[in-house]
Write a protein that holds these residues in place. Structure first.
Motif, mmCIF file in Angstrom:
data_model
loop_
_atom_site.group_PDB
_atom_site.id
_atom_site.type_symbol
_atom_site.label_atom_id
_atom_site.label_comp_id
_atom_site.label_asym_id
_atom_site.label_seq_id
_atom_site.Cartn_x
_atom_site.Cartn_y
_atom_site.Cartn_z
ATOM 1 N N ARG A 1 0.238 -2.025 -9.403
ATOM 2 C CA ARG A 1 0.286 -0.671 -8.828
ATOM 3 C C ARG A 1 -0.963 -0.304 -8.033
ATOM 4 N NH1 ARG A 1 4.612 2.576 -10.091
ATOM 5 N NH2 ARG A 1 5.883 1.811 -11.794
ATOM 6 N N THR A 2 -2.020 -1.070 -8.188
ATOM 7 C CA THR A 2 -3.237 -0.847 -7.399
ATOM 8 C C THR A 2 -3.660 -2.179 -6.774
ATOM 9 O OG1 THR A 2 -4.588 -1.109 -9.384
ATOM 10 C CG2 THR A 2 -4.055 1.143 -8.736
ATOM 11 N N PRO A 3 -2.937 -2.625 -5.753
ATOM 12 C CA PRO A 3 -3.217 -3.923 -5.148
ATOM 13 C C PRO A 3 -4.585 -3.983 -4.484
ATOM 14 C CG PRO A 3 -1.540 -2.753 -3.907
ATOM 15 C CD PRO A 3 -1.816 -1.950 -5.114
ATOM 16 N N ALA A 4 -5.142 -5.162 -4.437
ATOM 17 C CA ALA A 4 -6.445 -5.407 -3.827
ATOM 18 C C ALA A 4 -6.400 -5.088 -2.331
ATOM 19 C CB ALA A 4 -6.837 -6.867 -4.036
ATOM 20 N N PRO A 5 -7.535 -4.717 -1.768
ATOM 21 C CA PRO A 5 -7.600 -4.374 -0.342
ATOM 22 C C PRO A 5 -7.033 -5.455 0.591
ATOM 23 C CG PRO A 5 -9.644 -3.757 -1.412
ATOM 24 C CD PRO A 5 -8.836 -4.525 -2.427
ATOM 25 N N GLU A 6 -7.186 -6.708 0.246
ATOM 26 C CA GLU A 6 -6.668 -7.769 1.115
ATOM 27 C C GLU A 6 -5.133 -7.810 1.159
ATOM 28 O OE1 GLU A 6 -7.902 -9.750 -2.801
ATOM 29 O OE2 GLU A 6 -8.859 -8.384 -1.407
ATOM 30 N N ARG A 7 -4.489 -7.127 0.254
ATOM 31 C CA ARG A 7 -3.023 -7.065 0.254
ATOM 32 C C ARG A 7 -2.495 -5.779 0.901
ATOM 33 N NH1 ARG A 7 -1.065 -9.473 -5.558
ATOM 34 N NH2 ARG A 7 -1.623 -11.616 -5.068
ATOM 35 N N GLU A 8 -3.403 -4.924 1.336
ATOM 36 C CA GLU A 8 -2.999 -3.614 1.856
ATOM 37 C C GLU A 8 -2.033 -3.703 3.026
ATOM 38 O OE1 GLU A 8 -4.964 0.382 3.758
ATOM 39 O OE2 GLU A 8 -6.175 -0.793 2.354
ATOM 40 N N ALA A 9 -2.289 -4.573 3.979
ATOM 41 C CA ALA A 9 -1.415 -4.681 5.150
ATOM 42 C C ALA A 9 0.005 -5.074 4.741
ATOM 43 C CB ALA A 9 -1.980 -5.680 6.147
ATOM 44 N N ALA A 10 0.140 -6.043 3.847
ATOM 45 C CA ALA A 10 1.468 -6.480 3.399
ATOM 46 C C ALA A 10 2.168 -5.386 2.611
ATOM 47 C CB ALA A 10 1.344 -7.746 2.552
ATOM 48 N N VAL A 11 1.424 -4.650 1.804
ATOM 49 C CA VAL A 11 2.025 -3.573 1.009
ATOM 50 C C VAL A 11 2.497 -2.444 1.921
ATOM 51 C CG1 VAL A 11 1.551 -1.828 -0.751
ATOM 52 C CG2 VAL A 11 0.749 -4.163 -1.070
ATOM 53 N N ARG A 12 1.698 -2.104 2.914
ATOM 54 C CA ARG A 12 2.115 -1.065 3.874
ATOM 55 C C ARG A 12 3.367 -1.498 4.626
ATOM 56 N NH1 ARG A 12 -1.093 3.063 4.085
ATOM 57 N NH2 ARG A 12 -3.270 2.888 3.512
ATOM 58 N N GLU A 13 3.415 -2.764 5.012
ATOM 59 C CA GLU A 13 4.602 -3.269 5.702
ATOM 60 C C GLU A 13 5.820 -3.219 4.782
ATOM 61 O OE1 GLU A 13 6.312 -7.208 8.004
ATOM 62 O OE2 GLU A 13 4.186 -7.142 7.479
ATOM 63 N N ALA A 14 5.632 -3.586 3.518
ATOM 64 C CA ALA A 14 6.745 -3.545 2.564
ATOM 65 C C ALA A 14 7.298 -2.127 2.425
ATOM 66 C CB ALA A 14 6.290 -4.070 1.202
ATOM 67 N N ALA A 15 6.409 -1.146 2.383
ATOM 68 C CA ALA A 15 6.860 0.249 2.289
ATOM 69 C C ALA A 15 7.612 0.660 3.550
ATOM 70 C CB ALA A 15 5.666 1.165 2.050
ATOM 71 N N GLU A 16 7.146 0.204 4.704
ATOM 72 C CA GLU A 16 7.786 0.550 5.977
ATOM 73 C C GLU A 16 9.165 -0.082 6.129
ATOM 74 O OE1 GLU A 16 5.117 -0.384 9.174
ATOM 75 O OE2 GLU A 16 3.559 0.944 8.373
ATOM 76 N N VAL A 17 9.327 -1.324 5.653
ATOM 77 C CA VAL A 17 10.605 -2.019 5.843
ATOM 78 C C VAL A 17 11.614 -1.746 4.728
ATOM 79 C CG1 VAL A 17 9.568 -3.829 7.238
ATOM 80 C CG2 VAL A 17 9.866 -4.199 4.783
ATOM 81 N N CYS A 18 11.209 -1.036 3.699
ATOM 82 C CA CYS A 18 12.135 -0.714 2.603
ATOM 83 C C CYS A 18 13.269 0.165 3.137
ATOM 84 C CB CYS A 18 11.393 0.007 1.479
ATOM 85 S SG CYS A 18 12.487 0.517 0.124
ATOM 86 N N PRO A 19 14.506 -0.321 3.111
ATOM 87 C CA PRO A 19 15.608 0.431 3.710
ATOM 88 C C PRO A 19 15.950 1.736 2.983
ATOM 89 C CG PRO A 19 16.436 -1.542 2.628
ATOM 90 C CD PRO A 19 14.940 -1.612 2.581
ATOM 91 N N SER A 20 15.582 1.847 1.725
ATOM 92 C CA SER A 20 15.905 3.070 0.985
ATOM 93 C C SER A 20 14.719 4.016 0.859
ATOM 94 C CB SER A 20 16.427 2.712 -0.410
ATOM 95 O OG SER A 20 15.404 2.096 -1.167
ATOM 96 N N GLY A 21 13.539 3.574 1.298
ATOM 97 C CA GLY A 21 12.352 4.417 1.194
ATOM 98 C C GLY A 21 11.883 4.595 -0.235
ATOM 99 N N ALA A 22 12.113 3.597 -1.064
ATOM 100 C CA ALA A 22 11.777 3.691 -2.493
ATOM 101 C C ALA A 22 10.305 3.431 -2.790
ATOM 102 C CB ALA A 22 12.636 2.701 -3.297
ATOM 103 N N ILE A 23 9.541 2.986 -1.806
ATOM 104 C CA ILE A 23 8.124 2.659 -2.002
ATOM 105 C C ILE A 23 7.269 3.626 -1.222
ATOM 106 C CG2 ILE A 23 6.345 0.906 -1.689
ATOM 107 C CD1 ILE A 23 8.658 -1.177 -1.705
ATOM 108 N N SER A 24 6.296 4.202 -1.897
ATOM 109 C CA SER A 24 5.336 5.061 -1.204
ATOM 110 C C SER A 24 3.930 4.677 -1.645
ATOM 111 C CB SER A 24 5.624 6.536 -1.463
ATOM 112 O OG SER A 24 5.611 6.816 -2.831
ATOM 113 N N LEU A 25 2.972 5.003 -0.796
ATOM 114 C CA LEU A 25 1.580 4.662 -1.036
ATOM 115 C C LEU A 25 0.752 5.935 -1.120
ATOM 116 C CD1 LEU A 25 1.354 1.866 1.643
ATOM 117 C CD2 LEU A 25 1.868 1.605 -0.767
ATOM 118 N N VAL A 26 -0.189 5.936 -2.055
ATOM 119 C CA VAL A 26 -1.075 7.076 -2.231
ATOM 120 C C VAL A 26 -2.496 6.553 -2.108
ATOM 121 C CG1 VAL A 26 -1.812 8.873 -3.831
ATOM 122 C CG2 VAL A 26 0.583 8.149 -3.789
#
Length: 66
Positions: free
Chosen positions: A38-63
């Motif tokens: 739930r608190t991914p390392a900074p080096e994974r931030e780009a992939a996590v942001r992309e995952a949230a963007e491509v989620c078709p249901s919008g089930a992932i959000s970042l704080v």
């Protein structure tokens, strides 16, 4: 950054797992998103942001942790 996931909203498309496999998985029983970190390392931030963007249901959000 901290992840929030809405498992009720998730449709099990698996785009998050394909985009950021070290951060997300899918539940074997229902196929819905399971956050592995739930608190991914900074080096994974780009992939996590992309995952949230491509989620078709919008089930992932970042704080932001700032």
């Amino acid at each position: 950054m901290e992840l929030e996931v809405d498992r009720e909203r998730c449709i099990g498309a698996g785009m998050c797992v394909l985009t950021a496999p070290g951060v997300f998985d899918q539940d074997a029983a229902d196929g819905r998103v399971v956050p592995l970190d739930r608190t991914p390392a900074p080096e994974r931030e780009a992939a996590v942001r992309e995952a949230a963007e491509v989620c078709p249901s919008g089930a992932i959000s970042l704080v932001s942790r700032d």
